[in-house]
Motif scaffolding. Structure first.
Motif, PDB file in Angstrom:
ATOM      1  N   TYR A 164       1.078  -1.058  -0.410  1.00 45.39           N
ATOM      2  CA  TYR A 164      -0.157  -0.110   0.185  1.00 45.39           C
ATOM      3  C   TYR A 164       1.192   0.953  -0.026  1.00 45.39           C
ATOM      4  O   TYR A 164      -0.065   2.442  -0.771  1.00 45.39           O
ATOM      5  CB  TYR A 164      -1.006   0.552   1.712  1.00 45.39           C
ATOM      6  N   LEU A 165       2.152   1.325   0.368  1.00 50.50           N
ATOM      7  CA  LEU A 165       2.929   2.193   0.381  1.00 50.50           C
ATOM      8  C   LEU A 165       3.824   3.021  -0.968  1.00 50.50           C
ATOM      9  O   LEU A 165       4.459   1.764  -2.097  1.00 50.50           O
ATOM     10  CB  LEU A 165       3.838   2.600   1.410  1.00 50.50           C
ATOM     11  N   LYS A 221       5.014  -8.962   9.750  1.00 43.55           N
ATOM     12  CA  LYS A 221       5.018  -9.674   8.289  1.00 43.55           C
ATOM     13  C   LYS A 221       3.669  -8.718   8.976  1.00 43.55           C
ATOM     14  O   LYS A 221       2.227  -8.876   9.352  1.00 43.55           O
ATOM     15  CB  LYS A 221       5.242 -10.455   8.016  1.00 43.55           C
ATOM     16  N   ASN A 222       3.083  -7.894   7.725  1.00 47.45           N
ATOM     17  CA  ASN A 222       2.313  -6.945   6.871  1.00 47.45           C
ATOM     18  C   ASN A 222       1.533  -5.764   8.083  1.00 47.45           C
ATOM     19  O   ASN A 222      -0.011  -5.648   7.962  1.00 47.45           O
ATOM     20  CB  ASN A 222       1.087  -8.387   7.416  1.00 47.45           C
ATOM     21  N   ALA A 262      -1.811  -1.650   9.393  1.00 49.36           N
ATOM     22  CA  ALA A 262      -1.995  -0.248   9.704  1.00 49.36           C
ATOM     23  C   ALA A 262      -2.505   0.770   9.019  1.00 49.36           C
ATOM     24  O   ALA A 262      -3.522   1.706   9.076  1.00 49.36           O
ATOM     25  CB  ALA A 262      -0.716   0.455  10.400  1.00 49.36           C
ATOM     26  N   ILE A 263      -2.195   0.608   7.743  1.00 52.44           N
ATOM     27  CA  ILE A 263      -2.949   1.318   6.371  1.00 52.44           C
ATOM     28  C   ILE A 263      -3.789   1.147   6.343  1.00 52.44           C
ATOM     29  O   ILE A 263      -4.950   1.643   5.582  1.00 52.44           O
ATOM     30  CB  ILE A 263      -1.716   1.388   5.503  1.00 52.44           C
ATOM     31  N   THR A 264      -4.613  -0.646   6.316  1.00 54.88           N
ATOM     32  CA  THR A 264      -6.286  -0.543   5.905  1.00 54.88           C
ATOM     33  C   THR A 264      -7.491   0.091   7.581  1.00 54.88           C
ATOM     34  O   THR A 264      -7.657   0.820   7.343  1.00 54.88           O
ATOM     35  CB  THR A 264      -5.838  -1.986   6.198  1.00 54.88           C
ATOM     36  N   LYS A 265      -6.136  -0.016   8.685  1.00 53.09           N
ATOM     37  CA  LYS A 265      -7.098   0.319   9.879  1.00 53.09           C
ATOM     38  C   LYS A 265      -7.822   1.927   9.536  1.00 53.09           C
ATOM     39  O   LYS A 265      -8.649   2.265   9.675  1.00 53.09           O
ATOM     40  CB  LYS A 265      -6.672   0.026  10.528  1.00 53.09           C
ATOM     41  N   ILE A 280      -2.836   0.504  16.045  1.00 50.50           N
ATOM     42  CA  ILE A 280      -3.067  -0.015  15.869  1.00 50.50           C
ATOM     43  C   ILE A 280      -2.135  -1.068  17.323  1.00 50.50           C
ATOM     44  O   ILE A 280      -0.472  -0.925  17.416  1.00 50.50           O
ATOM     45  CB  ILE A 280      -2.674  -0.773  14.762  1.00 50.50           C
ATOM     46  N   ASP A 281      -2.680  -1.973  18.033  1.00 50.85           N
ATOM     47  CA  ASP A 281      -1.798  -2.276  18.894  1.00 50.85           C
ATOM     48  C   ASP A 281      -1.051  -3.558  19.138  1.00 50.85           C
ATOM     49  O   ASP A 281      -1.024  -4.748  18.009  1.00 50.85           O
ATOM     50  CB  ASP A 281      -3.282  -3.312  19.903  1.00 50.85           C
TER      51      ASP A 281
END
Length: 229
Positions: A42-43, A113-114, A119-122, A202-203
């Motif tokens: 996503y970056l 990983k991911n 984080a971007i999705t949230k 994000i935790d």
């Protein structure tokens, strides 16, 4: 949504000399963060931001873009927001349309990983102004159980009429771990801050963690890598 990754890595460091390219278990420190960024779907771009030629040369080993910051923004008192804002303003002058930046600090090298894409999705789903990675504060250090010195007298740090008596009743509290900051462009430009009015999180409590500031932290990171193998 155009989100770029920026990895700030200045040359000088007092706690751990030359830490950004210091070898951590056969890899320069910045390699951990660069490789995590390049795994993201996503970056749209990843930049290595530094004033140091040796660090920028290391960046040339990867498919990222180097951005040479001014030396005046590589001082001990230089803030991260000043560094990111200066680069963002220059990218915009080049007619680059950037919706948000993802700040990835190399001093927090262990990202599962991911994690970046999660984080971007949230961030997108919550329509947040900003989002950061956090870790839960253990109950014994919970601010609802902490006291501050008020002229020689202890008072609850969090203003309440009485202390929370049972551990089970403590609200969850978190501290930022430094691994990820995602912030909309307008927040950085208008507020000079990584925190907007609506900040998500994000935790990463269950993830391996170290924040490299001292040589003791470095030794801890070396030991952690050995355990993870």
């Amino acid at each position: 949504m155009n989100i770029i990754g920026i990895i700030p890595a200045r040359g000088s460091s007092k706690g751990i000399p030359g830490k950004n390219i210091k070898t951590l278990c056969h890899r320069p420190l910045i390699a951990f963060t660069i490789e995590s960024a390049l795994e993201s779907n996503y970056l749209t771009k990843v930049f290595l931001n530094s004033e140091d030629e040796h660090i920028l040369q290391e960046g040339e080993n990867y498919t990222i873009e180097n951005y040479k910051r001014p030396f005046q923004l590589a001082q001990d008192d230089t803030t991260s927001i000043a560094v990111i804002k200066e680069q963002l303003e220059n990218l915009i002058k080049e007619d680059q349309n950037i919706d948000a930046i993802c700040l990835l600090q190399p001093t927090t090298p262990f990202r599962r990983k991911n994690l970046i894409d999660d984080a971007i999705t949230k961030f997108k789903a919550g329509n947040y102004d900003s989002l950061i990675s956090v870790r839960e504060i253990p109950h014994e250090y919970n601010p609802y159980w902490s006291f501050s010195d008020r002229d020689g007298t202890l008072e609850l740090t969090v203003e309440r009429k009485q202390i929370v008596s049972r551990r089970q009743d403590l609200p969850k509290t978190y501290h930022r771990d430094g691994a990820i900051y995602i912030t909309k462009t307008e927040v950085i430009l208008e507020k000079s801050s990584f925190f907007g009015n609506k900040t998500g999180f994000i935790d990463t409590t269950e993830d391996p963690y170290v924040n490299l500031d001292t040589m003791e932290d470095w030794i801890k990171a070396e030991e952690l890598i050995k355990k993870l193998k």
